[in-house]
Design a protein around this motif. Structure first.
Motif, PDB file in Angstrom:
ATOM      1  N   GLU A   1       0.866  -1.173   0.000  1.00 58.59           N
ATOM      2  CA  GLU A   1       0.000   0.000   0.000  1.00 58.59           C
ATOM      3  C   GLU A   1       0.909   1.231   0.000  1.00 58.59           C
ATOM      4  N   TYR A   2       0.574   2.221  -0.809  1.00 60.45           N
ATOM      5  CA  TYR A   2       1.481   3.356  -0.938  1.00 60.45           C
ATOM      6  C   TYR A   2       0.703   4.648  -1.190  1.00 60.45           C
ATOM      7  N   THR A   3       1.354   5.726  -0.838  1.00 60.15           N
ATOM      8  CA  THR A   3       0.824   7.063  -1.081  1.00 60.15           C
ATOM      9  C   THR A   3       1.873   7.865  -1.848  1.00 60.15           C
TER      10      THR A   3
ATOM     11  N   VAL B   1      -2.280  10.518  -4.042  1.00 53.59           N
ATOM     12  CA  VAL B   1      -3.084   9.343  -4.382  1.00 53.59           C
ATOM     13  C   VAL B   1      -2.598   8.193  -3.509  1.00 53.59           C
ATOM     14  N   THR B   2      -3.531   7.434  -2.969  1.00 54.41           N
ATOM     15  CA  THR B   2      -3.220   6.236  -2.183  1.00 54.41           C
ATOM     16  C   THR B   2      -3.769   5.025  -2.915  1.00 54.41           C
ATOM     17  N   ASP B   3      -2.935   4.008  -3.031  1.00 54.69           N
ATOM     18  CA  ASP B   3      -3.324   2.830  -3.806  1.00 54.69           C
ATOM     19  C   ASP B   3      -2.640   1.608  -3.200  1.00 54.69           C
ATOM     20  N   CYS B   4      -3.030   0.425  -3.658  1.00 60.60           N
ATOM     21  CA  CYS B   4      -2.358  -0.810  -3.238  1.00 60.60           C
ATOM     22  C   CYS B   4      -2.353  -1.775  -4.417  1.00 60.60           C
ATOM     23  N   ASN B   5      -1.234  -2.474  -4.594  1.00 62.08           N
ATOM     24  CA  ASN B   5      -1.078  -3.350  -5.756  1.00 62.08           C
ATOM     25  C   ASN B   5      -0.027  -4.416  -5.493  1.00 62.08           C
TER      26      ASN B   5
ATOM     27  N   TYR C   1       3.399   0.897 -11.458  1.00 64.96           N
ATOM     28  CA  TYR C   1       2.090   1.433 -11.838  1.00 64.96           C
ATOM     29  C   TYR C   1       2.233   2.924 -12.110  1.00 64.96           C
TER      30      TYR C   1
ATOM     31  N   TYR D   1       0.382   6.809 -13.021  1.00 63.36           N
ATOM     32  CA  TYR D   1      -0.770   7.671 -12.765  1.00 63.36           C
ATOM     33  C   TYR D   1      -0.685   8.828 -13.756  1.00 63.36           C
TER      34      TYR D   1
END
Length: 317
Positions: free
Chosen positions: A248-250, A265-269, A278, A280
């Protein structure tokens, strides 16, 4: 002694197919003369030529009047036999699934016979053959209407699928405490930047990461220019390149005012050798970046931050 594997309930599960056996086929002509060429005190048996599958040598043993010692009276018997075992290492064993076939020469279909539920058989020094003492009743086999014995000829075949343990696998673990990491990337004289820019590598856990920025990516949707940001692993080519991880990262562009309104943006992959990162593409529009009511580009300095929490790690073995 070989097991008696041919039973009425098994026969009900037999299937037919048009496709011939993938690995070996043998045809017997003048079937009625086979028994006559054997001495009266010897059980009739024909062994096919040896064929090789998956690095092992095999043959088919056919008993035209049944294998008596295995309760094969009034049947034909057919077995798969592993050969050349002297060349195998001490204590060898081979696990295999196999199918045996007989051709319906009228319908052009192969009757397929195999163990219940595709059972895997273990071949070893004390058990070098598996098969069916009651492969088919002689009455069924000899009836010309069934097409198995036609013009005194018949066709049999085999498919052998060796089960080999490669020892390969993977182990996934959810970390009790995430592995955390942080990176700050200062890009000065941003207004003069027209080509993509790459951050210095930074380490989080066992891996190195990097950020890539495209300063003026034009969107095909609205024609507006954006900062495009890309987060990726940077060292998959260095040992050990095994496994993958879930993070998980911001990603953030700082508004440097006190209590400023950052863009993030906060996402997880999952990250792996096939998916290293990834992007953006519309992370921040240049119009918003230059908004004088904010301090996203004070003194022509762009400050980008990345916070990463590794939550799960998958390692191959």
């Amino acid at each position: 002694m070989a097991a008696n594997l041919y039973r009425p309930e098994v026969m009900k599960r037999l299937i037919t197919r048009d496709l011939p056996p993938a690995h070996y086929t043998f045809k017997i002509e003048s079937f009625s003369k086979i028994i006559k060429i054997f001495p009266g005190d010897k059980e009739p048996k024909y062994d096919s030529e040896v064929f090789e599958i998956d690095g092992y040598k095999w043959k088919l043993s056919f008993y035209p009047s049944g294998r008596k010692e295995c309760d094969g009276d009034e049947n034909i018997s057919l077995y798969l036999v592993i050969e050349d075992t002297d060349s195998l290492p001490l204590g060898w064993e081979v696990n295999a699934m196999f199918k045996l076939f007989v051709l319906d020469q009228i319908g052009g279909e192969y009757l397929t016979i195999q163990d219940d539920n595709g059972r895997i058989r273990r071949f070893h020094a004390m058990k070098t053959e598996w098969g069916f003492a009651q492969f088919l009743p002689l009455t069924m086999f000899s009836d010309a209407l069934n097409g198995y014995l036609l013009d005194d000829s018949c066709v049999f075949g085999a498919e052998v699928f060796v089960i080999k343990c490669t020892g390969k696998g993977e182990r996934m673990s959810i970390l009790s405490s995430p592995i955390t990491g942080y990176c700050r990337w200062d890009i000065g004289r941003f207004s003069a930047l027209y080509v993509e820019s790459l951050s210095k590598e930074f380490r989080v856990g066992e891996r190195k990461w990097e950020l890539k920025l495209y300063p003026r990516a034009v969107s095909t949707d609205d024609g507006e220019s954006y900062i495009k940001l890309f987060l990726s692993l940077s060292d998959w080519e260095t040992p050990p390149p095994k496994g993958k991880l879930y993070a998980e990262y911001t990603l953030r562009v700082r508004d440097r005012r006190v209590d400023g309104e950052h863009v993030e943006v906060t996402d997880c992959n999952w990250f792996s050798t096939s998916t290293r990162g990834y992007e953006y593409p519309k992370f921040l529009s240049l119009r918003m970046l230059k908004d004088s009511s904010r301090s996203l580009l004070a003194n022509d300095l762009l400050v980008i931050e990345a916070h990463i929490d590794i939550i799960s790690v998958v390692k191959k073995f």
